[in-house]
Design an enzyme around this catalytic site. Structure first.
Site, PDB file in Angstrom:
ATOM      1  N   ARG A 109       0.839  -1.209   0.000  1.00 23.49           N
ATOM      2  CA  ARG A 109       0.000   0.000   0.000  1.00 23.49           C
ATOM      3  C   ARG A 109       0.875   1.261   0.000  1.00 23.49           C
ATOM      4  NH1 ARG A 109      -4.983  -0.739   4.067  1.00 23.49           N
ATOM      5  NH2 ARG A 109      -5.666   1.089   2.880  1.00 23.49           N
ATOM      6  N   SER A 155      -5.508   8.763  -0.318  1.00 26.48           N
ATOM      7  CA  SER A 155      -5.959   8.443   1.034  1.00 26.48           C
ATOM      8  C   SER A 155      -6.004   9.702   1.887  1.00 26.48           C
ATOM      9  CB  SER A 155      -5.023   7.422   1.687  1.00 26.48           C
ATOM     10  OG  SER A 155      -5.374   7.224   3.042  1.00 26.48           O
ATOM     11  N   GLN A 157      -5.854   9.560   4.938  1.00 31.51           N
ATOM     12  CA  GLN A 157      -4.991   9.295   6.093  1.00 31.51           C
ATOM     13  C   GLN A 157      -3.689  10.080   6.032  1.00 31.51           C
ATOM     14  OE1 GLN A 157      -4.476   5.069   6.487  1.00 31.51           O
ATOM     15  NE2 GLN A 157      -6.609   4.702   7.024  1.00 31.51           N
ATOM     16  N   ASP A 296     -15.459   3.146   1.853  1.00 33.04           N
ATOM     17  CA  ASP A 296     -15.331   1.885   2.585  1.00 33.04           C
ATOM     18  C   ASP A 296     -16.619   1.072   2.548  1.00 33.04           C
ATOM     19  OD1 ASP A 296     -12.676   2.007   3.237  1.00 33.04           O
ATOM     20  OD2 ASP A 296     -12.973   2.643   5.311  1.00 33.04           O
ATOM     21  N   ASN A 319     -10.014   5.305  -5.243  1.00 39.52           N
ATOM     22  CA  ASN A 319      -9.160   5.040  -4.075  1.00 39.52           C
ATOM     23  C   ASN A 319      -9.385   3.653  -3.482  1.00 39.52           C
ATOM     24  OD1 ASN A 319     -11.749   5.967  -3.035  1.00 39.52           O
ATOM     25  ND2 ASN A 319     -10.771   6.082  -1.039  1.00 39.52           N
TER      26      ASN A 319
END
EC number: 2.5.1.19
Length: 415
Positions: A109, A155, A157, A296, A319
């Site tokens: 990833r 992402s 994140q 998600d 994504n």
């Protein structure tokens, strides 16, 4: 009426562990998620010298605003993306040499946009093998701060890691974002930072985070909205009813917008102050939906799409190709194995209605593939998995909880 108790949010638990470790004082986290991902995060904190105490319903973390208590550590991040992205960022605030590695799945990833941003801030980050991937080493000397540009199109994140870092820098951060996916997760981060005494301003595409650190608190973790999606989808698919307590008006998690997708498809949805109830009506309409901000839950929708009255097209989910697996293609492949007609593009999937035929699901070790196709199995009995145990990543007790729910839902034929 089935009432399902969903474990704590993975996203909130990971952020809360970072914030607790960085805060001044002892923080208590109430009802944190206990799964492979979050246990891996807590273990990583322990390796960095933070004290993490556990009781059955809470965790206590002794914060260290000055960074890790040790000057050398070797941290294994398991499969956890939040662990693999947040902990090196936290380690940069200390003084020492910290090595991070992860599972083969996590090594694949991407990480490069974050490590580039950290390097631009003066952090010594070195990838040992493939550039932009684990394993990596951080040679930390604190972070001065300043202005940095970030691409968070793969992402959110990456942006969350920098936002969490901001109050721990000496001068604060100005983060200019060129692209951003999953905006609700960034909003979760900002709300949680404020709960720990920090502040964030948004000026167009720039996020401004002043220095000043965090203060310890007691923080209750919401149930996981992504996990709840499987139980809500089960009600919509079977014509049953499911209530999830602890999620309702004012909940932080953007994935709760999945119930609006179910409403558009024909389900009845009741959002109260402290709970959400979904009732199936015996019908599911086809639709086209942009799921960029709730990607998600894309596999959840894909898994019930064959039972809709018309095509289901899911857009703007590029994504999902860089998650635990290429989820877009994993969903497409498994639906085809079930006998369903599917088309895909770079960032979309379109699923035609048609009765699935039970088969063995190829999970790619991805917990969300297993949990999503468990919903399909409610109307296609006999579905099996090549790795049913990978649900331990976020919900070790999923199969037991879902089996219990199955017994209380109406039994319906595949069409």
């Amino acid at each position: 009426m089935p009432v399902v108790d969903i474990p704590g949010s993975k996203s909130l638990t990971a952020r809360a562990l970072f914030l607790a470790a960085a805060a001044d004082g002892v923080t208590t986290l109430v009802r944190p998620l206990r799964s492979d991902d979050t246990e891996g995060f807590a273990e990583g904190l322990t390796r960095l010298g933070y004290r993490v105490g556990r009781t059955p319903d809470s965790w206590q973390v002794d914060g260290r605003p000055q960074g890790p208590a040790v000057t050398e550590a070797d941290v294994y991040c398991r499969d956890g993306a939040t662990t693999a992205r947040f902990l090196p960022t936290l380690a940069a605030t200390g003084h020492g040499t910290y090595r991070f590695d992860a599972s083969a799945q996590m090594r694949r990833r991407p990480l490069l946009p974050l490590t580039r941003a950290l390097r631009d801030l003066g952090v010594d980050v070195r990838h040992e093998q493939a550039e932009g991937h684990h394993p990596l080493t951080v040679r930390a000397a604190g972070v001065e701060g300043g202005e940095v540009t970030l691409d968070a199109g793969q992402s959110s994140q990456y942006l969350t890691a920098l936002l969490l870092l901001g109050p721990l820098t000496r001068r604060g951060l100005r983060i200019r974002v060129t692209d951003l996916v999953s905006v609700p997760y960034v909003e979760i981060t900002i709300a949680m930072m404020r709960a720990f005494g920090a502040e964030v301003r948004r000026e167009g595409t720039v996020f401004v985070v002043p220095p000043g650190g965090y203060r310890a608190t007691t923080y209750a973790i919401e149930p996981d909205a992504s996990t709840a999606s499987y139980f809500f989808a089960a009600a919509a698919l079977t014509g049953g009813e499911v209530t999830v307590p602890g999620l309702g008006k004012g909940a932080l998690q953007g994935d709760l917008a999945f119930v609006d997708v179910l409403r558009r498809m024909g389900a009845e949805v009741d959002v109260a102050a402290d709970r959400i109830t979904v009732r199936g009506t015996g019908r599911l309409h086809g639709l086209t939906v942009d799921m960029r901000d709730i990607s998600d839950t894309m596999p959840t929708l894909a898994a019930i799409a064959p039972f809709a009255s018309g095509p289901v097209r899911i857009e703007d989910v590029a994504n999902t190709r860089v998650k635990e697996c290429d989820r877009l293609e994993a969903c497409a492949e498994n639906l085809r194995r079930l006998g369903v007609e599917v088309s895909t593009g770079p960032d979309w999937i379109e699923i035609q209605p048609g009765p699935p035929v039970a088969t063995d699901i190829k999970t790619y070790g991805d917990h969300r593939i297993v949990m999503s196709f468990a919903v399909t199995g409610l109307r296609a009995p006999g579905i099996s998995y090549d790795d049913s145990g990978c649900v331990r990543k976020t919900f070790p007790g999923f199969h037991e909880a879902f089996g219990k729910l199955r017994g209380s839902l109406p039994v319906r034929p595949s069409r």
